[in-house]
Write an enzyme that holds these catalytic residues in place. Sequence first.
Site, PDB file in Angstrom:
ATOM      1  N   TYR A  99      11.049  -0.696   2.172  1.00  0.00           N
ATOM      2  CA  TYR A  99      10.329  -0.233   3.349  1.00  0.00           C
ATOM      3  C   TYR A  99      10.474   1.282   3.486  1.00  0.00           C
ATOM      4  O   TYR A  99      11.579   1.778   3.657  1.00  0.00           O
ATOM      5  CB  TYR A  99      10.877  -0.920   4.602  1.00  0.00           C
ATOM      6  CG  TYR A  99       9.872  -1.041   5.709  1.00  0.00           C
ATOM      7  CD1 TYR A  99       9.477   0.076   6.436  1.00  0.00           C
ATOM      8  CD2 TYR A  99       9.300  -2.262   6.029  1.00  0.00           C
ATOM      9  CE1 TYR A  99       8.535  -0.026   7.448  1.00  0.00           C
ATOM     10  CE2 TYR A  99       8.366  -2.375   7.043  1.00  0.00           C
ATOM     11  CZ  TYR A  99       7.985  -1.252   7.745  1.00  0.00           C
ATOM     12  OH  TYR A  99       7.057  -1.368   8.745  1.00  0.00           O
ATOM     13  N   TYR A 150       0.491   4.361  -0.200  1.00  0.00           N
ATOM     14  CA  TYR A 150      -0.475   3.293  -0.502  1.00  0.00           C
ATOM     15  C   TYR A 150      -1.165   2.801   0.770  1.00  0.00           C
ATOM     16  O   TYR A 150      -2.362   2.950   0.953  1.00  0.00           O
ATOM     17  CB  TYR A 150       0.222   2.136  -1.214  1.00  0.00           C
ATOM     18  CG  TYR A 150      -0.692   0.957  -1.477  1.00  0.00           C
ATOM     19  CD1 TYR A 150      -1.757   1.068  -2.361  1.00  0.00           C
ATOM     20  CD2 TYR A 150      -0.479  -0.264  -0.845  1.00  0.00           C
ATOM     21  CE1 TYR A 150      -2.599  -0.010  -2.593  1.00  0.00           C
ATOM     22  CE2 TYR A 150      -1.305  -1.345  -1.075  1.00  0.00           C
ATOM     23  CZ  TYR A 150      -2.369  -1.216  -1.948  1.00  0.00           C
ATOM     24  OH  TYR A 150      -3.202  -2.287  -2.176  1.00  0.00           O
TER      25      TYR A 150
END
Lengths: 379, 145
Positions: free
Chosen positions: A277, A325
Amino acid sequence: MSALDRIAIVGAAESDIGHAPHLSPLGMMAQATARAADDAGLSIGDIDGVFVITPYHHLTSLSYCETLQIFPRYHDTTQLGGCTFVAYLRHAAAAIAAGMCEVAVIAYGSSQRSDAGKLVSASEVSTFEVPHGAAYPISSFALIAQRHMHEYGTTPEHLAEVAVAHRAWATLTPNAYYRDPITVEDVLASPMISSPLHRLDCCAVTDGGGAVIVTTKERARSLRRKPVHVLGGAEGYTHRTVAAMADLTISAGAQTGPAAFAEAGLAPADMDFVQLYDAFTISPLMILEDLGFCAKGEAGPLYASGRTRPGGDLPVNTNGGGLSYCHPGMLSLFLLIEAIRQLRGECGERQVANAEVGVVHGLGGAFAGAATAILARGD
Amino acid sequence: MTSASPNPAATGGDGKAVPVPRGEERAWFDGAREGRVALTRCRACGAWSTPRVVCPRCWSQDVEVATASGRGEIYSYTVLHRAGRPGFEADVPYVVALVTLDEGPRVMTTIVGVAPAEVRIGCRVRAEFVTRGGVAFPVFTPEPA
């Protein structure tokens, strides 16, 4: 036998992501679910367990099921923050192992890019934090980063190396939100938001939805895809408000990482990739340390060495992650999907050679919740 | 059907949100109005905590509101160069910190009375009190050297 031994991941898909103004959050969840069911060779009507959350819908599972007109016998809308979807793997395994459902879907959707171009959060602000004007969640991560720098000599350049490395992967990912290479100098020259974090220390803010389908290993044998197995998993937390985080430099990953590796009977050195994360650049450094990939304080130099970049021996966030992304508010479902794609060998130019096993680690809130899963290519 | 936010916050005259404490949370703000840093102290084990009705160390319900020294140390800080919440635009750059009180609990606060660039982890600080929209709360300033 662990509940995780009973299940296989048989479908995975994203909705349209990035900038998707033609889709609502529920629309993204529905589109991703339809694509994941197709991927698995199942019908949406086969789903009898739902594990879903989005900040847009207070009664998420009801809104989601109404949209698809499915009437499952098991609902779970646990909310641990962004790591929730990794935790749902264990929850789904428990429900499946107990016979309470057989085909479980894990899904998410958020239109935060199209809505506002900034984080849309349902999070309340602590009564005690309201007067002080901290930005949530960035200031909490900034406090964590500042303390990590103080204790371990981590530098702004180390933080910047994280953004640079993840962007390098994004240049290999056709649908990444940001694809232009960046340098450490670019990160340090970007506007300071909440010191020591600059604009480019922060994730993208995008639209996006995803869905993952899990069922029994028995049923997986008759389905279209090679299954992905879950060898170990754990969930935990350290706090809700950052003031209650006992040690700002040690996250709940220090509980969940070792527990997940122990269940899998594997070690960090066995991993072919890491999907973690990365809403802010401090997070990957602490996560690699807390999961045992290096000692405390060594993740900055590890990133600077280039080992995590394309071609390195420790590939991290192989599609560019939340920093480059996509990051539609809650990230970990997209980390799971990228791990599944790597294990299936679907990743084209960014494919990690012979990827057989990898770790996915999510955090929730401001480094508050955590969930880890060890995934492996099935037969 | 009524609609109520789970985290109500009025707005002060300066556009900044004002907390709306409930129940035991009020002790912190009521104490500040009287110029005190008010915490909870457990009569069973002696632990101090931010306002609670159950001791977070021994889980006794035998707790009382008690006045802390109002002194502590900066555990970490961040300088906001953009407003983190509505109404703070004119304050940038400003310092949000975690202060570990001498009694043990750690709180989020604002550091005042010092240039942001001079703030350091480990700096000794003491409480001052600010009132906004009728609600008082502590902020902290460096102790004289």
